[in-house]
Design an enzyme around this catalytic site. Structure first.
Site, PDB file in Angstrom:
ATOM      1  CE  LYS A 108      13.741   1.644  12.847  1.00 50.14           C
ATOM      2  NZ  LYS A 108      13.198   2.073  11.554  1.00 50.14           N
ATOM      3  CB  SER A 153      -0.919   0.024   1.220  1.00 50.35           C
ATOM      4  OG  SER A 153      -1.607   1.259   1.307  1.00 50.35           O
TER       5      SER A 153
END
Length: 493
Positions: A154, A90
């Protein structure tokens, strides 16, 4: 023998049920056969799976907590770790965060076990490791935006004691250019609110500095996430475990130190992408104007000259209007966008349309023309590039009915007053005694009436006032006061 029978109890039951002395009569044999079949079925298909599941849980749970087996960690589609992990499908960031694009096997951290304050068989983090963590900063960032707190995934860039600096789009660790093949693009790392460009940071003990692989689309230690406590890390994918499954998208970093590795902006491609967004929003496309590109270049040069990266030109005083004027461009509406950094056309569009304010600005129907300049220089002694966009356009002023009516009323009143004051010039002795005041008041009435008629004509045509006409508007209150003072003085005589 008892322990062996206990551990293999389902199989022991099967073995025992199959070895018994056969009965002497068929009548006694039949019920024992039924019981034996039931015991064998129950042992193999019910008890044995349950026994095996118990053994699995008894071994898997401790092994996973000790960090010996991977734990499944779901990753959202925000794209902050792209290209190592995929982006969501999206284009809406609020939808991407709820998309699960990958499930990664990560290992419990620190793992191992602790005895008397000492940890055994535990892991230590290294540069390049991928970590999962949650802390107060992640909660304050995600809870207001998404309704529930979420953890972050991360990559570890800085370890305790490391000296970090972000300069010219690259990360330097202990004075050396970091080798980062996992990044989406070379020289795409720029500073943030916590660690700005060209400022050094020494990672303190017990902390790590983390970044996303997609440096232009990652909220990480450069920004409000800041440094992460080692105690907040709950899972890790070590660097040595990432190959070959996750290294297929890695880049060749051999040219990262060369100036040619800097990202360049294709201005024509950017304008095409920008106009695509405007078309989708039902707004007319922008035309490229070389004079606006010239004014954008002038502004960028002034930014570097005065070290003044502000749209208001607070230090230099060289505003967008002045730059446009020097470039020979004049229009009713003028706008400017400033963004530091190196971007491709696609990256720049994605970055600007990610924020509501800049998106609204770029889709404004008030602009019909634009120019762009990407200029390199030095800010605060730090190499930098500034991308300046200048926009120009025309929009009708749409004066209010009250403003137009007030000028019409003034013109009508002045026309009514004008004959009476002009007539005093024929009053003989009175005019001789008050000539200066009478001439001045009739002059003021004529000036104000001339101005009012001119302003009414422009406003009824819905055209913009000229610079001179704007001066008339600002001067009229003073002329009105002077006219009233003269009228009171003359009427008192």
């Amino acid at each position: 023998m008892f322990l062996l029978r206990f551990f293999l109890f389902p199989l022991y039951l099967v073995f025992r049920s199959m070895h018994f002395s056969p009965p002497f009569t068929l009548r006694r044999m039949f019920p024992l056969l039924v019981i034996r079949i039931f015991v064998i079925f129950f042992s193999l298909y019910i008890l044995l799976p349950l026994w095996a599941a118990g053994y699995y849980l008894a071994s898997y749970v401790p092994a996973s907590r000790l960090g010996f087996v991977p734990l499944p960690i779901d990753l959202s589609g925000t794209g902050s770790m792209y290209p190592t992990f995929p982006k969501g499908s999206s284009p809406d960031p609020d939808v991407q965060v709820d998309e699960t694009v990958a499930t990664v096997g990560m290992y419990s951290f620190p793992g191992g076990f602790e005895i008397n304050g000492r940890r055994y068989l535990g892991r230590e983090l290294g540069r390049g490791d991928i970590v999962s963590f949650e802390n107060g900063n992640t909660v304050s960032i995600t809870a207001p935006k998404y309704g529930t707190p979420r953890g972050f995934v991360k990559r570890v860039i800085g370890l305790p004691g490391d000296d970090l600096e972000i300069r010219d789009g690259a990360v330097y660790i202990n004075g050396h250019l970091a080798d980062e093949p996992y990044m989406a693009a070379a020289r795409s790392t720029f500073g943030g609110s916590f660690l700005p460009d060209c400022q050094t940071l020494v990672v303190p003990e017990g902390k790590i500095f983390v970044l996303g692989d997609n440096r232009k689309g990652s909220l990480d230690s450069r920004h409000e996430l800041e440094l992460v406590d080692l105690g907040d890390v709950d899972a890790v994918l070590p660097w040595s475990y990432q190959s070959p499954k996750y290294t297929g998208s890695f880049r060749d970093t051999g040219t990262d130190s060369l100036p040619s590795s800097r990202i360049s902006l294709d201005t024509a491609a950017y304008l095409d992408l920008l106009n695509t967004h405007r078309s989708q929003a039902g707004v007319a496309p922008l035309r490229s104007d070389l004079r606006l590109s010239d004014s954008a270049t002038r502004r960028a040069q002034s930014i570097f000259l005065h070290n003044d990266l502000s749209t208001g030109a607070s230090k230099s005083g060289y505003t967008v209007k002045k730059a446009m004027s020097d470039a020979g461009y004049f229009n009713i509406v003028a706008g400017e966008s400033l963004i530091p950094g190196y971007y491709t056309a696609q990256e720049l569009v994605e970055n600007l349309f990610e924020f509501p304010d800049s998106s609204k600005f770029l889709l404004s129907p008030d602009y019909q023309e634009m120019g762009l300049a990407a200029v390199s220089g030095s800010l605060n002694g730090c190499p930098a590039q500034v991308i300046v966009q200048h926009f120009g356009g025309y929009k009708p002023p749409d004066y209010s009915r009250e403003d137009l009516d007030s000028w019409k009323e003034l013109a009508s009143r002045l026309r009514g007053l004008q004959p009476g004051w002009e007539g005093l010039k024929n009053s003989g002795e009175f005019y001789a005694d008050h000539k200066v005041d009478i001439d001045r008041i009739t002059e003021i009435i004529s000036i104000r009436l001339l101005h009012a008629d001119s302003l009414i004509e422009v406003m009824e045509a819905n055209r913009w006032l000229s610079v001179e006409q704007e001066k008339w508007v600002s001067q009229d209150p003073a002329l009105s006061r002077e006219q009233n003072d003269l009228a009171r003085r003359l009427n008192s005589n």
